[in-house]
Design an enzyme around this catalytic site. Structure first.
Site, short mmCIF file in Angstrom:
data_model
loop_
_atom_site.label_atom_id
_atom_site.label_comp_id
_atom_site.label_asym_id
_atom_site.label_seq_id
_atom_site.Cartn_x
_atom_site.Cartn_y
_atom_site.Cartn_z
N LYS A 28 -0.99 7.49 7.28
CA LYS A 28 -1.56 7.21 6.28
C LYS A 28 -3.15 7.49 6.58
O LYS A 28 -3.91 8.10 5.89
CB LYS A 28 -1.63 5.94 5.65
CG LYS A 28 -2.26 4.71 6.65
CD LYS A 28 -1.77 3.41 6.08
CE LYS A 28 -2.19 2.20 6.84
NZ LYS A 28 -3.53 2.19 7.27
N THR A 29 -3.51 7.11 7.96
CA THR A 29 -4.76 7.37 8.41
C THR A 29 -5.07 8.98 8.58
O THR A 29 -6.09 9.53 7.94
CB THR A 29 -5.20 6.95 9.93
OG1 THR A 29 -4.73 5.54 9.85
CG2 THR A 29 -6.79 6.88 10.23
N ASP A 214 -8.51 1.84 2.16
CA ASP A 214 -7.31 1.83 3.19
C ASP A 214 -6.85 0.26 2.94
O ASP A 214 -7.47 -0.45 2.74
CB ASP A 214 -7.46 2.09 4.46
CG ASP A 214 -6.55 2.10 5.32
OD1 ASP A 214 -5.38 2.23 4.98
OD2 ASP A 214 -6.43 2.21 6.62
N GLU A 215 -5.56 0.12 3.38
CA GLU A 215 -4.53 -1.24 3.74
C GLU A 215 -5.12 -2.23 2.14
O GLU A 215 -5.56 -3.16 2.06
CB GLU A 215 -5.30 -2.04 4.40
CG GLU A 215 -5.24 -1.35 5.68
CD GLU A 215 -3.79 -1.35 6.46
OE1 GLU A 215 -2.83 -2.00 5.83
OE2 GLU A 215 -3.63 -1.07 7.52
N GLN A 245 3.64 -4.84 3.77
CA GLN A 245 2.94 -5.27 4.72
C GLN A 245 1.67 -6.19 4.35
O GLN A 245 0.84 -6.20 5.00
CB GLN A 245 2.31 -3.97 5.60
CG GLN A 245 3.43 -3.19 6.28
CD GLN A 245 2.89 -2.13 7.21
OE1 GLN A 245 2.63 -2.32 8.18
NE2 GLN A 245 3.23 -0.88 6.59
N ARG A 604 6.78 -2.17 14.29
CA ARG A 604 6.00 -2.04 15.41
C ARG A 604 6.59 -1.35 16.68
O ARG A 604 6.02 -0.43 17.43
CB ARG A 604 5.46 -3.23 16.16
CG ARG A 604 4.61 -4.25 15.45
CD ARG A 604 3.54 -3.45 14.27
NE ARG A 604 4.02 -3.02 13.24
CZ ARG A 604 3.28 -2.27 12.30
NH1 ARG A 604 2.28 -1.63 12.80
NH2 ARG A 604 3.94 -2.17 11.08
#
Length: 672
Positions: A28-29, A214-215, A245, A604
């Site tokens: 996504k970044t 973002d987020e 998340q 993770r």
């Protein structure tokens, strides 16, 4: 690496509102970075008309660096890449007069807010820190929900709620009088301004012609409203988020904000990023099946083109100490057999209290480790207090510093007195230190309070006068430390003598640094006091924002802190009912968020994932036999090896014996 079709679609969708549902590890970044570059190079947007907003300084820095690397610095001049709170602060600074505030307002961190609330409730609550923390959290929730003290009071029904709302009112009055803002105000004030002031709203909508967030699943009510007001009817924006998340409801985050977008922007385009570039297939399959147990507004399924990978494992310790030893043994085995660096291992736990036994096991076996989220030197209360004295000495206009230490150590100057000083400073348009020395203050305070304030101001001005001569400055600083009786105060207020000694040692260390800078040495020239303090303030900011150098260390952190990170080998420890899901979440019917937390932990892991639990665990003085976490039973059992259910064949015994011999041989070779 080329963008995949979904990523390309997300980058090129620019004509209206876009929601990018970005699964864990789906790049996504990179999508946000490429989209900023696309807007500037292909769509005619100027960098200064684009804002990208995220939640942490680290994420903002990384994004800014990536965009600069992709486009070159000359194309990104004027681009806004910041956290929500930094963006709010920018708006407040530009609109300070419209907000009826003085420029140079003070910014309170959590410690400052806590100290003020403690002072406001001292007479009634007898220094009950737990109650003050609950109050602080409630005020934060009210602000995040955009409720003023008056609205909170009107809604309050129970006596406790009414009391909290009344203190919220007193707190707000005091903050206003001191020209101070807390962390939540950085979102609340700009949001209210844009909501109620059409001219300001038009100005900021013209400034930011395209907004990226973002987020997005971590936004609370006021942050959602701020985004809505900034994008206006033109609605040129992209928000990136993942409802699976969303793990921050305790600080006001609302995953339903993703669903609200469809209501507020019916033309919303939804694009899913489901290809994961981080984890082996088996890990993703387990994560997908676990999270299917939660209800979803948007369905998505992660997949990977990487190998399927090794089974997930569940291993046991006889008790919590043995659980920690088992994890250390696993790390040592992999370290010697496969030469795996320590930094490839992460231990994730639900609560900070779980770290202690794992730390002890690491120390015993001399394994280097790092606990994320430890407190920096400058974050300690006693260091911040002494820094505030130093800041006020070199800058008499530093109202934040004065508010922090005017009654530290205690000298009979309560919040009401500080409020009167703040009101006078506002009327005279001067600093609070100047107002504290003004004749007009005498008529506003009782004689005892007035004398206490004068004693404090004389202490500061006398020290400033002594510090004017560079040679006298070191002794003047040590005189100040003695005059305020800091050592005695720390011994009175610390929980033990050892804690007091440590805290006083920290203060002494800070002064030692200052004196060293004042004197200089062969390598460094002597600095003036204001330069020395400025250098320390910068070091403070850097220590807050900078990630420490990552050496070859095992990483220990909470599941919350692990979000956004990745590790080849992950241990999720304490996988028991009552720990994960946490008992308080079970009791308050918040298991869905706990499941999302487990999902974050699982995703993770890149190559291997091991769950651990204890057969017996001490809890509140008694020994209990924990049950395995329900989340372990929700995983695809074909992909999970439970240690107690594993069939041990003669062949596997022989293999284990041979690997043990190899391990011992390698260990001996390394010690030669």
């Amino acid at each position: 690496m080329q963008l995949n079709p979904s990523q390309q679609q997300a980058v090129r969708a620019i004509d209206g509102p876009v929601l990018v549902l970005a699964g864990a590890g789906s790049g996504k970044t990179r999508v946000i970075t490429e989209k900023i570059a696309y807007l500037i190079t292909r769509c005619g947007y100027s960098a200064r008309n684009i804002a990208a907003v995220t939640f942490t300084n680290k994420a903002a820095r990384e994004m800014k660096e990536r965009v600069g690397h992709t486009l070159g610095r000359e194309h990104t001049r004027g681009l806004t890449v910041s956290t929500f709170h930094t963006l709010g602060l920018t708006i407040i600074r530009k609109e300070v007069t419209r907000l009826n505030m003085k420029p140079g307002f003070s910014l309170f961190d959590d410690q400052d807010s806590f100290a003020l609330l403690k002072a406001l409730t001292e007479d009634d609550w007898d220094d009950d820190k737990q109650l003050v923390k609950m109050l602080q959290s409630q005020i934060s929730n009210w602000k995040n929900a955009m409720l003023s003290p008056e609205q909170a009071l009107a809604q309050a029904q129970l006596p406790d709620e009414k009391l909290f709302a009344e203190i919220y009112q007193r707190y707000s009055q005091n903050m206003r009088a001191c020209n101070a803002l807390d962390f939540d105000d950085l979102i609340l004030l700009p949001t209210l301004l844009l909501k109620n002031n059409e001219a300001a709203r038009s100005r900021w909508q013209a400034k930011f012609k395209y907004l990226l967030v973002d987020e997005y699943q971590d936004t609370n009510t006021s942050q959602y409203e701020l985004v809505r007001l900034l994008v206006g009817e033109r609605a040129r924006f992209t928000v990136v988020g993942d409802d699976d998340q969303s793990i921050y409801s305790w600080r006001g985050a609302q995953p339903q904000n993703l669903a609200l977008l469809q209501r507020d922007f019916p033309q919303l385009e939804v694009i899913k990023l489901e290809q994961n570039y981080r984890s082996h297939g088996r890990i993703l399959k387990a994560a997908n099946i676990l999270i299917e147990n939660n209800p979803h507004v948007f369905e998505k399924k992660l997949f990977s083109e990487m190998e399927y990978g090794v089974p997930l494992r569940v291993i046991y310790g006889k008790n919590e100490e043995h659980e920690a030893d088992r994890v250390v043994a696993e790390i040592v085995r992999k370290r010697f057999l496969e030469r795996t660096p320590y930094s490839h291992f992460a231990l994730l736990y639900r609560g900070n209290h779980q770290a202690r036994l794992f730390e002890k096991a690491m120390l015993t076996h001399r394994i280097p480790y790092k606990i994320s989220g430890g407190q920096s030197f400058f974050a300690r209360a006693e260091v911040k207090d002494m820094m505030a004295y130093l800041r006020l000495l070199v800058n008499p206009d530093d109202d934040t510093a004065l508010i922090r230490i005017i009654n530290v150590p205690k000298r009979g100057i309560g919040p009401n007195t500080v409020e009167r000083i703040g009101e006078l400073a506002n009327e005279l348009r001067v600093s609070m230190l100047e107002a504290a020395q003004h004749q007009a203050l005498k008529t506003r305070l009782g004689s005892r309070e007035y004398q206490s304030v004068q004693y404090f101001t004389q202490l500061i001005t006398t020290t400033v006068r002594k510090c004017l001569h560079a040679d006298d400055a070191p002794s003047a600083l040590y005189d100040l430390l003695r005059n305020i009786a800091m050592e005695e105060w720390l011994y009175e207020t610390s929980p033990s003598q050892a804690a007091a000694e440590m805290r006083y040692k920290n203060v002494s260390e800070l002064l030692r640094w200052v004196v060293e800078m004042l004197k200089g040495d062969d390598e460094h020239e002597a600095l003036a006091l204001d330069d020395a303090i400025a250098k320390l303030c910068l070091r403070d900011l850097m220590s807050r924002n900078e990630e420490e150098e990552q050496g070859d260390q095992v990483q220990l952190m909470t599941l919350h802190a692990s979000k956004g990170l990745e590790f080849p080998h992950v241990f999720m420890v304490g996988m028991e009912e009552g720990l994960l899901p946490h008992q308080s979440s079970i009791d308050s019917d918040m298991v869905e968020e706990e499941r999302r937390l487990a999902y974050v932990g699982i995703t993770r892991a890149q190559q291997s994932l091991t769950f651990t639990m204890a057969r017996e665990r001490r809890q509140y003085g008694e020994v209990i036999r924990p049950e395995a976490s329900r989340f372990l039973h929700e995983l695809p059992q074909d992909d999970v090896e439970w240690e107690d259910q594993k069939v041990v064949t003669e062949e596997s015994k022989e293999q284990s014996r041979l690997s043990g011999v190899a391990l011992l041989r390698k260990a001996l070779e390394q010690q030669r």
